[in-house]
Design an enzyme around this catalytic site. Structure first.
Site, PDB file in Angstrom:
ATOM      1  N   GLU A 157       0.849  -1.185   0.000  1.00  0.00           N
ATOM      2  CA  GLU A 157       0.000   0.000   0.000  1.00  0.00           C
ATOM      3  C   GLU A 157       0.891   1.244   0.000  1.00  0.00           C
ATOM      4  O   GLU A 157       1.920   1.272   0.675  1.00  0.00           O
ATOM      5  CB  GLU A 157      -0.845  -0.002   1.271  1.00  0.00           C
ATOM      6  N   ASP A 197       7.597   6.565  -8.348  1.00  0.00           N
ATOM      7  CA  ASP A 197       6.324   7.132  -7.939  1.00  0.00           C
ATOM      8  C   ASP A 197       6.278   8.531  -8.531  1.00  0.00           C
ATOM      9  O   ASP A 197       7.263   9.276  -8.451  1.00  0.00           O
ATOM     10  CB  ASP A 197       6.206   7.190  -6.414  1.00  0.00           C
ATOM     11  N   SER A 198       5.172   8.868  -9.148  1.00  0.00           N
ATOM     12  CA  SER A 198       5.154  10.141  -9.863  1.00  0.00           C
ATOM     13  C   SER A 198       3.792  10.802  -9.786  1.00  0.00           C
ATOM     14  O   SER A 198       2.818  10.177  -9.346  1.00  0.00           O
ATOM     15  CB  SER A 198       5.517   9.898 -11.331  1.00  0.00           C
ATOM     16  N   PHE A 224      -0.795  10.484 -21.578  1.00  0.00           N
ATOM     17  CA  PHE A 224      -1.694   9.811 -20.634  1.00  0.00           C
ATOM     18  C   PHE A 224      -1.870  10.735 -19.437  1.00  0.00           C
ATOM     19  O   PHE A 224      -1.239  11.803 -19.342  1.00  0.00           O
ATOM     20  CB  PHE A 224      -1.117   8.453 -20.215  1.00  0.00           C
ATOM     21  N   LYS A 260       8.507  14.464 -25.650  1.00  0.00           N
ATOM     22  CA  LYS A 260       8.142  14.509 -24.220  1.00  0.00           C
ATOM     23  C   LYS A 260       9.195  13.766 -23.400  1.00  0.00           C
ATOM     24  O   LYS A 260       9.657  14.263 -22.369  1.00  0.00           O
ATOM     25  CB  LYS A 260       6.751  13.890 -24.002  1.00  0.00           C
TER      26      LYS A 260
END
Ligand code: IMP
Length: 198
Positions: free
Chosen positions: A46, A75-76, A156, A179
């Site tokens: 989690e 993690d972004s 996205f 990008k």
């Protein structure tokens, strides 16, 4: 001095196939035999951390200790200045279980209201962990401005509302390679590779 990755198996601590593919491509020039956490049936911890770095670290350490192999996690998210950094580590969660980013982008527009500042940045934290608990951390960013309504279909997540500094089109209107050359993920990867991959 950062600890180096010595080659061999490297777990990508993610169950997101898009993320695993992107990381595999980025690490292709190095002697890393990339395996995903899903392929090894590792449980997904989690995300209880209060920062991108804390979440990347807990994901990488959980996988490394569980599988007894080095593990890389990322993690972004998008951090909006006038919203005190929100949605931040909750970027994925703002889109809900249906992953509705149109709704998440509308929520940002609504919460900004008449606020003048449209400054925001994408952040990517990368953690490379070893089974002995050692961890190397890197954080990449790209700064820009939010533009509404959303434009473009190439990216996205929050790409359709983000215009990077020095550019006039959104991330979702840019060619993927353009990008990737300037993104928060590329920034974090350059730092990781320079420090840990020889
Ligand atoms: P994570 O998988 O928990 O790290 O969540 C990352 C979330 O941040 C994604 O679901 C996207 O909503 C957002 N995000 C991260 N990087 C990007 C990007 O490059 N473009 C658009 N959205 C992004």
């Amino acid at each position: 001095m950062a600890r180096s990755f010595d080659g061999g198996k490297l777990i990508v601590a993610s169950h997101n196939t898009g993320k695993v593919r992107e990381i595999r491509e980025l690490l292709a020039p190095f002697s890393a035999d990339v395996v995903s956490a899903a392929e090894l049936n590792l449980p997904e911890p989690e995300e209880t951390g209060d920062s991108f770095i804390a979440n990347a670290k807990l994901k990488a350490l959980a996988a490394a200790i569980n599988a007894n192999l080095p593990a890389l996690a990322d993690d972004s998210g998008l951090s909006v200045e006038a919203l005190d950094g929100a949605p931040g580590i909750y970027s994925a969660r703002w889109a809900g279980p249906e992953k509705d980013f149109t709704a998440a982008m509308s929520r940002i527009e609504k919460e900004l209201g008449q606020t003048e500042s449209r400054r925001a940045r994408f952040v990517c934290a990368l953690a490379l962990a070893w089974p002995d608990g050692h961890c190397e951390i890197f954080e990449g960013t790209v700064a820009g401005t939010l533009r509404f309504p959303p434009r473009g279909a190439k990216g996205f997540g929050y790409d359709p509302i983000f215009v990077a500094d020095g550019h006039t089109i959104t991330f979702a209107e840019m060619e993927p390679a353009a990008k990737h050359a300037i993104s928060h993920r590329a920034d974090a990867f350059h730092q990781l590779v320079a420090a840990c991959f020889k």
